[in-house]
Design an enzyme around this catalytic site. Structure first.
Site, mmCIF file in Angstrom:
data_model
loop_
_atom_site.group_PDB
_atom_site.id
_atom_site.type_symbol
_atom_site.label_atom_id
_atom_site.label_comp_id
_atom_site.label_asym_id
_atom_site.label_seq_id
_atom_site.Cartn_x
_atom_site.Cartn_y
_atom_site.Cartn_z
ATOM 1 N N GLY A 317 -1.253 -12.370 14.200
ATOM 2 C CA GLY A 317 -0.870 -11.668 15.419
ATOM 3 C C GLY A 317 -1.222 -10.192 15.326
ATOM 4 O O GLY A 317 -2.264 -9.848 14.749
ATOM 5 N N GLU A 318 -0.393 -9.341 15.893
ATOM 6 C CA GLU A 318 -0.572 -7.880 15.916
ATOM 7 C C GLU A 318 -1.688 -7.445 16.874
ATOM 8 O O GLU A 318 -1.740 -6.308 17.306
ATOM 9 C CB GLU A 318 -0.910 -7.304 14.534
ATOM 10 C CG GLU A 318 0.127 -7.512 13.460
ATOM 11 C CD GLU A 318 -0.268 -6.842 12.131
ATOM 12 O OE1 GLU A 318 -1.345 -6.207 12.034
ATOM 13 O OE2 GLU A 318 0.538 -6.956 11.177
#
Lengths: 353, 353
Positions: A317-318
């Site tokens: 993610g991120e």
């Protein structure tokens, strides 16, 4: 009209190269027709969305939306809830994977506090749009009120609208929120009437026992909250999260501005899916980046009719997958705007096809 | 000892992270263990090959090896033979896809004339290492003499050795040569005793009839020349090409210098495969970039035990797939050298796994 309503109203339907003009333009390049494969498709999408044949992609922005989730107390994540705020600080100190990958492709990262527990000191790369201090435990009741769901969407819209004044040629989505694969799985299960078992994965890396518990938590969340599958805002309110709403809002705002949206992995796709349920026309503005390891991701992608660009076994993610994909979209537009034609390069065309 | 023999002798066997030290180092980063997937594997490969934990990948070089093939006269390509030389000029004018993609990832392109028909004026980005003026028509006899096969390998070795004085942190392979999917298919059919039908594809985009003709041409080439499957240099001489030999030489030289080699598509993999048949230890130095559309490519990759990084439906060659992959390897090493650890970032570690 509210900001949300106005944003949704602004989104115009587009078609990808409806009359084949972009493909024709591309077929003049001194390469065998179609031999650059999906890079050609990417350029065709980008030109179709923006309407601009000569765009150099310069302003690349990844919005990493952060929010906490009290469902973490059910033991659904491998990491403690404090990590959400700690990672936000890590983003602001530029030590996280998304910072490094964004920098690698020349993108800037904007971190948005959509509703994490702690207060983070203001910082140039941070927008504070706290809707609350963590979405409530969905195993016990709704994540948030309907009003807050709209607010979370507007947090994403505002973030885009503020940042667009600094220039945005392409948007990447990103997320941070310990336990947020749980609401993301709950969202797709709710919206599509799927068994949570089919769309629930290991998130940050939980073991078999914790995975079974996570599935049970999602089942309970759906039973208790009874989200209305035909009302995406109700689903967001009942089993979603602030950062997921903000990602939905970001997608709506970008589509309204004819800005291509590169969607990261599982949680981002949950947000994009909500945006598309709110306004189906959003779908055409979306470029799916990668296939996440997280179990439910391919279900989302299939429902959205999107084929991811790559599969590098990532599940962080991120905005990390979005960063890499932004580099590919930029490359595709460089090819589109810089490649020599057969005529210009003095290269003979095919004679035996 | 000849340059060829010396180069082969220099190649040392390496193992990828034999004691798990690189993995341990990586597990300190503030991400869920393994969540960056193949980007982590790429960094582990790069560090294993170079032995350097702190490398910033700066000098990236793509060698686009060019050669002509008289088998073009059999109608195996969609394009006329003149395109090889025309494209070499296009490379030198920086108008081709490989120029744009190499520039996008900060790599320089070195074009090597390994044996094209025309003479090209000298130019800063061009090395002239002509072994002949086109490999001979393999449907009528051997492509070249054994002596020339070694010379073509040495053209690749010399190219690397000359260029390494300007610095090389990573090598990408590339090719240009009208009709060169035909010898590449013949090479794998010969080396592995496969039916040409299974490993012959449409190259630049031929129709069904031309494809059937191409398969027949390859069958004839194998019947007439009887390449010795246990002698990769004999196979190169009988049914190969000058640029394919040069790619093999480039791989040998890079491996001898502990430089990671990013291999492009089908033709490049034919060259890399020959290098690996000459010296199996070369395999560990090779990073496969993409899965080409060209039919035989997955057969090569499987035989080499390599999983490509991405599949963007590309089939152009030139080094275009290698360019994109070089960007990914660089990204992986930026992550490896710049990501904050849990301790440094003040991020809590997993407590529920």
């Amino acid at each position: 009209m509210t900001l949300f309503e106005e944003t949704v109203k602004n989104i115009k339907p587009i078609e990808i190269d409806p009359d084949g003009k972009i493909r024709d333009y591309m077929n003049k390049f001194a390469i065998p027709a179609g031999s650059l494969g999906r890079l050609e498709e990417l350029a065709i999408s980008y030109v179709s969305i923006t309407g601009d044949f000569n765009k150099a992609i310069k302003n690349k922005v990844i919005f990493t939306m952060a929010g906490d989730h009290d469902v973490a107390e059910e033991g659904v994540s491998a990491f403690p809830q404090s990590v959400t705020g700690e990672m936000v600080k890590n983003f602001l100190n530029k030590g996280a994977a998304v910072n490094i990958l964004a920098d690698h492709v020349g993108a800037r990262v904007i971190v948005v506090d959509c509703g994490i527990k702690p207060d983070i000191n203001s910082s140039p790369g941070l927008k504070i749009k706290k809707v609350g201090r963590g979405a409530k435990n969905i195993a016990k009741g709704p994540a948030m009120s309907r009003e807050d769901a709209i607010k979370s969407i507007e947090a994403g819209i505002e973030s885009f609208n503020e940042e667009v004044t600094n220039g945005i040629d392409i948007v990447g989505t990103g997320d941070m929120g310990i336990a947020n694969t749980t609401p993301s799985s709950a969202i797709i299960a709710a919206l599509d009437g799927l068994d949570p078992e089919v769309v629930t994965g290991r998130g940050t890396g939980i073991n078999d026992k914790a995975l079974q518990n996570k599935i049970n938590v999602i089942k309970k969340a759906l039973e208790i909250n009874k989200p209305n599958p035909s009302d995406p805002i109700d689903v967001l309110a009942k089993v979603g999260g602030f950062e997921i709403g903000a990602i939905a809002g970001l997608c709506l705002a970008a589509a309204g501005n004819r800005t291509p949206i590169v969607v990261d992995g599982f949680i981002s796709t949950a947000g994009a899916y909500i945006a598309r349920k709110i306004k189906p026309e959003v779908g055409a503005y979306i470029i799916s980046s990668h296939k996440s390891v997280e179990k439910g991701h391919s279900v989302f992608l299939e429902k959205m009719g999107k084929k991811p660009l790559f599969d590098l076994n990532m599940r962080l993610g991120e905005g990390t997958g979005a960063a890499i994909a932004i580099g590919l979209v930029e490359a595709s537009m460089k090819l589109f705007t810089q490649m020599a034609s057969f005529a210009k390069a003095g290269v003979s065309e095919a004679d035996n096809v």
